[in-house]
Design an enzyme around this catalytic site. Structure first.
Site, PDB file in Angstrom:
ATOM      1  N   THR A  80      29.555 104.960  50.771  1.00  0.00           N
ATOM      2  CA  THR A  80      29.479 103.495  50.717  1.00  0.00           C
ATOM      3  C   THR A  80      28.510 103.026  49.639  1.00  0.00           C
ATOM      4  O   THR A  80      28.745 102.007  48.986  1.00  0.00           O
ATOM      5  CB  THR A  80      29.063 102.910  52.079  1.00  0.00           C
ATOM      6  N   TYR A  81      27.431 103.768  49.457  1.00  0.00           N
ATOM      7  CA  TYR A  81      26.445 103.432  48.425  1.00  0.00           C
ATOM      8  C   TYR A  81      27.051 103.610  47.035  1.00  0.00           C
ATOM      9  O   TYR A  81      26.948 102.721  46.180  1.00  0.00           O
ATOM     10  CB  TYR A  81      25.217 104.325  48.598  1.00  0.00           C
ATOM     11  N   ALA A  82      27.712 104.756  46.829  1.00  0.00           N
ATOM     12  CA  ALA A  82      28.332 105.036  45.533  1.00  0.00           C
ATOM     13  C   ALA A  82      29.407 104.008  45.212  1.00  0.00           C
ATOM     14  O   ALA A  82      29.515 103.541  44.073  1.00  0.00           O
ATOM     15  CB  ALA A  82      28.925 106.447  45.533  1.00  0.00           C
ATOM     16  N   ALA A  83      30.184 103.635  46.206  1.00  0.00           N
ATOM     17  CA  ALA A  83      31.257 102.667  45.981  1.00  0.00           C
ATOM     18  C   ALA A  83      30.693 101.309  45.569  1.00  0.00           C
ATOM     19  O   ALA A  83      31.188 100.672  44.634  1.00  0.00           O
ATOM     20  CB  ALA A  83      32.105 102.529  47.241  1.00  0.00           C
TER      21      ALA A  83
ATOM     22  N   LYS B  37      27.728 100.702  44.246  1.00  0.00           N
ATOM     23  CA  LYS B  37      27.066 100.804  42.943  1.00  0.00           C
ATOM     24  C   LYS B  37      28.072 100.835  41.802  1.00  0.00           C
ATOM     25  O   LYS B  37      27.843 100.225  40.741  1.00  0.00           O
ATOM     26  CB  LYS B  37      26.183 102.060  42.895  1.00  0.00           C
TER      27      LYS B  37
END
Length: 251
Positions: A153-156, A158
């Protein structure tokens, strides 16, 4: 030092970590800074430090998940100082989970605190930044560029921020507004806590950083933010600046 003398900056998530490091770097260069953060106690402590260098700097307590209030926050800063020169979208919260374990609530947290505030702050600040030919600094992460495990979720969020930043750079460029991204590795409180709990993983990570250390919040990350906020970066826009000791080399 006065590279930002007379400038007014908004920094979200400015009460601690990278946000605080940037805020300190900004006020030492003469900027008036409005830090916007959820943590009231930490915010009040940080603003006292900032006011030692720039007495007019302010702290605004806010929950950035309340997207309908973001335009008011921007107006509040503009009304206080008469203008806005710099917007730094740093705030972001997320949970580390595998894709298999990730829920809609996990996606909501990451996008509601990271991507959506970044978008709505840019949208709300645009009229003021047109007047000052200002600067926007958004934040991405190697987690998105590398596809780090348990960071879905963080990578998405960002990478979504990187996408909207490139669009903003193209749309805002004709107004003289620069929009860039910092993707850091830094010794934030969260990183230090993780390192203490996972010393072997931490040492393995450090060994893969060419400069063999984490970035300092103010002197490394903050100073690059000062550069991107100053006239020295006037011909740079739409770029992801890796402030990560050489860990990722974009092509």
């Amino acid at each position: 030092m006065s590279r930002l003398a007379g400038k007014v900056a908004i920094i979200t998530g400015g009460a601690g970590g990278i946000g605080k490091g940037m805020a300190l770097a900004f006020v030492k260069e003469g900027a008036k800074v409005a830090i916007i953060d959820l943590n009231e106690e930490t915010g009040k402590e940080t603003i006292k430090e900032l006011q030692e260098y720039q007495p007019e700097s302010i702290f605004i307590q806010a929950n950035l998940k309340e997207h309908d209030k973001i335009a008011h926050l921007v107006k509040q800063v503009a009304d206080k100082f008469g203008k806005i020169d710099i917007l730094v979208n740093n705030a972001h919260a997320s949970r580390m989970k595998s894709i298999e374990e990730t829920t809609q609530a996990d996606f909501d947290l990451s996008f509601d605190t990271g991507f959506y505030p970044t978008f709505y702050f840019m949208q709300a600040a645009l009229p003021y930044l047109k007047e000052t030919q200002g600067k926007i600094i958004n934040f991405a992460s190697g987690a998105g560029l590398n596809g780090d495990t348990n960071q879905g979720t963080y990578a998405a969020a960002k990478e979504a921020i990187r996408g909207i930043t490139r669009v903003a750079a193209n749309e805002f460029g004709p107004f003289g507004i620069n929009v860039n991204i910092i993707a850091p590795i830094a010794n934030s409180p969260g990183m230090i806590e993780w390192a203490e709990a996972n010393p072997e993983y931490y040492q393995n990570m450090i060994s893969k950083i060419p400069l063999r250390r984490l970035g300092e919040l103010e002197s490394d990350i903050g100073r690059v933010a000062v550069f991107l906020a100053s006239e020295d970066s006037d011909y740079i826009t739409g770029q992801t600046i890796m402030v990560d000791g050489g860990s990722i080399k974009l092509r």
